[in-house]
Write a protein that holds these residues in place. Structure first.
Motif, PDB file in Angstrom:
ATOM      1  N   ALA A  59      16.636  49.799  68.917  1.00  0.00           N
ATOM      2  CA  ALA A  59      16.387  51.251  69.013  1.00  0.00           C
ATOM      3  C   ALA A  59      17.189  51.742  70.349  1.00  0.00           C
ATOM      4  O   ALA A  59      17.878  52.851  70.132  1.00  0.00           O
ATOM      5  CB  ALA A  59      14.955  51.506  69.119  1.00  0.00           C
ATOM      6  N   ALA A  60      17.434  50.897  71.390  1.00  0.00           N
ATOM      7  CA  ALA A  60      17.889  51.331  72.614  1.00  0.00           C
ATOM      8  C   ALA A  60      19.461  51.458  72.218  1.00  0.00           C
ATOM      9  O   ALA A  60      20.004  52.518  73.080  1.00  0.00           O
ATOM     10  CB  ALA A  60      17.620  50.628  73.797  1.00  0.00           C
ATOM     11  N   ARG A  61      19.904  50.488  71.727  1.00  0.00           N
ATOM     12  CA  ARG A  61      21.543  50.558  71.344  1.00  0.00           C
ATOM     13  C   ARG A  61      21.915  51.764  70.423  1.00  0.00           C
ATOM     14  O   ARG A  61      22.972  52.139  70.591  1.00  0.00           O
ATOM     15  CB  ARG A  61      21.862  49.234  70.681  1.00  0.00           C
ATOM     16  CG  ARG A  61      21.744  48.081  71.603  1.00  0.00           C
ATOM     17  CD  ARG A  61      23.054  48.228  72.638  1.00  0.00           C
ATOM     18  NE  ARG A  61      22.690  47.073  73.723  1.00  0.00           N
ATOM     19  CZ  ARG A  61      24.031  46.870  74.441  1.00  0.00           C
ATOM     20  NH1 ARG A  61      25.039  47.496  74.487  1.00  0.00           N
ATOM     21  NH2 ARG A  61      23.699  45.744  75.425  1.00  0.00           N
ATOM     22  N   THR A  75      12.936  52.988  65.262  1.00  0.00           N
ATOM     23  CA  THR A  75      13.691  51.925  65.031  1.00  0.00           C
ATOM     24  C   THR A  75      14.504  51.822  63.679  1.00  0.00           C
ATOM     25  O   THR A  75      13.975  52.405  62.656  1.00  0.00           O
ATOM     26  CB  THR A  75      12.929  50.660  64.980  1.00  0.00           C
ATOM     27  OG1 THR A  75      12.267  50.669  66.231  1.00  0.00           O
ATOM     28  CG2 THR A  75      13.685  49.301  65.036  1.00  0.00           C
ATOM     29  N   GLU A  76      15.585  51.408  63.575  1.00  0.00           N
ATOM     30  CA  GLU A  76      16.596  51.388  62.243  1.00  0.00           C
ATOM     31  C   GLU A  76      16.020  50.241  61.431  1.00  0.00           C
ATOM     32  O   GLU A  76      15.472  49.182  62.076  1.00  0.00           O
ATOM     33  CB  GLU A  76      17.880  51.209  62.746  1.00  0.00           C
ATOM     34  CG  GLU A  76      18.676  52.394  63.395  1.00  0.00           C
ATOM     35  CD  GLU A  76      20.058  52.107  63.527  1.00  0.00           C
ATOM     36  OE1 GLU A  76      20.784  51.252  63.007  1.00  0.00           O
ATOM     37  OE2 GLU A  76      20.744  52.982  64.120  1.00  0.00           O
ATOM     38  N   ALA A  77      16.195  50.470  60.153  1.00  0.00           N
ATOM     39  CA  ALA A  77      15.830  49.309  59.311  1.00  0.00           C
ATOM     40  C   ALA A  77      16.699  48.013  59.623  1.00  0.00           C
ATOM     41  O   ALA A  77      17.892  48.108  59.893  1.00  0.00           O
ATOM     42  CB  ALA A  77      16.044  49.775  57.921  1.00  0.00           C
ATOM     43  N   LEU A  78      16.063  47.165  59.703  1.00  0.00           N
ATOM     44  CA  LEU A  78      16.747  45.694  59.888  1.00  0.00           C
ATOM     45  C   LEU A  78      17.011  45.156  58.518  1.00  0.00           C
ATOM     46  O   LEU A  78      16.387  45.156  57.555  1.00  0.00           O
ATOM     47  CB  LEU A  78      15.992  44.759  60.486  1.00  0.00           C
ATOM     48  CG  LEU A  78      15.441  45.343  61.935  1.00  0.00           C
ATOM     49  CD1 LEU A  78      14.618  44.172  62.705  1.00  0.00           C
ATOM     50  CD2 LEU A  78      16.593  45.468  62.797  1.00  0.00           C
ATOM     51  N   ALA A  79      18.181  44.384  58.300  1.00  0.00           N
ATOM     52  CA  ALA A  79      18.519  43.517  57.216  1.00  0.00           C
ATOM     53  C   ALA A  79      19.512  42.573  57.375  1.00  0.00           C
ATOM     54  O   ALA A  79      20.028  42.619  58.501  1.00  0.00           O
ATOM     55  CB  ALA A  79      18.909  44.655  55.977  1.00  0.00           C
ATOM     56  N   ALA A 133       9.379  51.483  75.152  1.00  0.00           N
ATOM     57  CA  ALA A 133      10.767  50.741  75.303  1.00  0.00           C
ATOM     58  C   ALA A 133      10.806  49.388  75.838  1.00  0.00           C
ATOM     59  O   ALA A 133       9.622  49.254  76.891  1.00  0.00           O
ATOM     60  CB  ALA A 133      11.556  51.615  76.270  1.00  0.00           C
ATOM     61  N   LEU A 134      11.593  48.582  75.753  1.00  0.00           N
ATOM     62  CA  LEU A 134      11.686  47.156  76.154  1.00  0.00           C
ATOM     63  C   LEU A 134      12.360  47.539  77.445  1.00  0.00           C
ATOM     64  O   LEU A 134      13.682  47.802  77.516  1.00  0.00           O
ATOM     65  CB  LEU A 134      12.462  46.339  75.241  1.00  0.00           C
ATOM     66  CG  LEU A 134      12.542  44.773  75.726  1.00  0.00           C
ATOM     67  CD1 LEU A 134      11.402  44.144  75.466  1.00  0.00           C
ATOM     68  CD2 LEU A 134      13.547  44.058  74.856  1.00  0.00           C
ATOM     69  N   ILE A 135      12.140  46.799  78.600  1.00  0.00           N
ATOM     70  CA  ILE A 135      12.858  46.943  79.894  1.00  0.00           C
ATOM     71  C   ILE A 135      12.547  45.371  80.471  1.00  0.00           C
ATOM     72  O   ILE A 135      11.753  44.802  80.224  1.00  0.00           O
ATOM     73  CB  ILE A 135      12.027  48.110  80.903  1.00  0.00           C
ATOM     74  CG1 ILE A 135      10.782  47.627  81.355  1.00  0.00           C
ATOM     75  CG2 ILE A 135      12.241  49.549  80.224  1.00  0.00           C
ATOM     76  CD1 ILE A 135      10.261  48.586  82.321  1.00  0.00           C
ATOM     77  N   SER A 195      16.540  55.926  76.939  1.00  0.00           N
ATOM     78  CA  SER A 195      17.231  56.271  75.645  1.00  0.00           C
ATOM     79  C   SER A 195      16.992  55.352  74.610  1.00  0.00           C
ATOM     80  O   SER A 195      16.993  54.088  74.821  1.00  0.00           O
ATOM     81  CB  SER A 195      18.573  56.081  75.661  1.00  0.00           C
ATOM     82  OG  SER A 195      19.609  56.751  74.464  1.00  0.00           O
ATOM     83  N   GLY A 196      16.387  55.906  73.551  1.00  0.00           N
ATOM     84  CA  GLY A 196      16.202  55.234  72.206  1.00  0.00           C
ATOM     85  C   GLY A 196      14.649  54.661  72.382  1.00  0.00           C
ATOM     86  O   GLY A 196      14.187  53.927  71.504  1.00  0.00           O
TER      87      GLY A 196
END
Length: 307
Positions: A295-297, A303-307, A265-267, A252-253
């Motif tokens: 993204a997974a969360r 990917t959501e924007a980071l800030a 994805a990161l695994i 997911s994500g």
């Protein structure tokens, strides 16, 4: 002179922290829980990055570490001293670079020096002036006349001039051009190298090129800690899996890459057994660890924007 901070304590330790903030629509409304069950450690003598999605609670956490906000529950320690109700104020061995200037806009460097002299605390006025001149900031220039980038340099020079052992920075790169960003990274590397017990906690969304600077990583999402660890260990224990188009059992994500429908994805390394045929594996970069974790969360494909 304040007591020197204990050498064995981490720069910061947070355990099961919850923080409430006032409701934006008025005091008559119930407070909002901004942080919930946050735990992390910022190791002594190292650089820790705090990253997360918009509204993840990064600034709230930094304000709690510096004593501006009080915990609802949990333990907060900075350089071995407890921060919270009925506890001591923030130790003077901590330097803070906020995301916005804290001094009045009409003040100059000379006003800041005069204030520090009246307070009678540790402050290297000559060093402060020297750092400002290195960035071509005149001692009699009002803060309101400085560009956003120079205002950030002003705040950094002020924090470093108090010879802190723990430097906390909130989005210091956000208003810097690429050259100023490189200069700041060099300054921070020098700060850590001068003495072994100096530490940095930096909230940032810009981790490009920082793999060799950041030692420890903390990722927040929706007010909670979702990933923490030494960067080298996180890189060694994870891989980026590139799933071909149409592959079954994609996490997911997973992020869509390219135009052929491939997903990545990161695994964990131990989960890399039995992946669908055609799945490619590679070592993650620091920015990828963050972006793919978030993204997974969030359960999003992008990917959501980071800030």
């Amino acid at each position: 002179m304040s007591q020197f901070p204990p050498a064995l304590a981490p720069a910061a330790r947070v355990d099961n922290l919850a923080v409430d903030i006032p409701h934006p629509r008025g005091r008559l409304r119930a407070p909002i829980r901004a942080l919930e069950d946050v735990s992390l450690t910022a190791p002594r003598g190292r650089a820790t990055a705090l990253v997360g999605t918009n509204g993840a609670g990064k600034t709230t956490l930094l304000r709690t570490l510096t004593g501006i906000l009080r915990p609802a529950t949990g333990i907060v320690e900075v350089l071995g001293s407890s921060i919270g109700p009925a506890a001591c104020a923030i130790t003077p061995w901590v330097g803070v670079v906020p995301d916005e200037p804290v001094f009045p806009e009409e003040w100059t460097a000379r006003d800041v020096i005069a204030l520090r002299r009246r307070l009678g605390d540790r402050f290297d006025a000559d060093g402060f002036t020297r750092m400002l001149r290195e960035h071509r900031i005149r001692p009699n220039a009002m803060i309101s006349s400085l560009s956003a980038g120079l205002a950030t340099q002003f705040s950094i020079a002020h924090a470093l001039s108090a010879d802190p052992r723990f430097l906390i920075l909130d989005e210091p790169f956000a208003r810097l051009d690429p050259l100023a960003r490189t200069d700041l990274l060099d300054t921070l590397r020098g700060f850590l190298a001068e003495e072994q017990d100096r530490s940095i906690l930096i909230s940032t969304h810009d981790l490009d090129g920082m793999d060799r600077f950041i030692d420890h990583l903390v990722v927040l999402h929706a007010g909670r800690t979702v990933l923490e660890g030494d960067v080298d260990e996180l890189v060694e224990s994870h891989v980026v899996a590139m799933y071909p188009s149409g592959a079954p059992s994609v996490p997911s994500g997973a992020r869509t890459v390219g135009g052929d429908g491939a997903r990545e994805a990161l695994i964990a390394v131990e989960d890399a057994v039995g992946l669908p045929p055609g799945t490619a594996l590679r070592e993650p970069t620091l920015p990828e660890i963050v972006s793919l974790t978030l993204a997974a969360r969030s359960g999003r494909h992008d990917t959501e924007a980071l800030a």
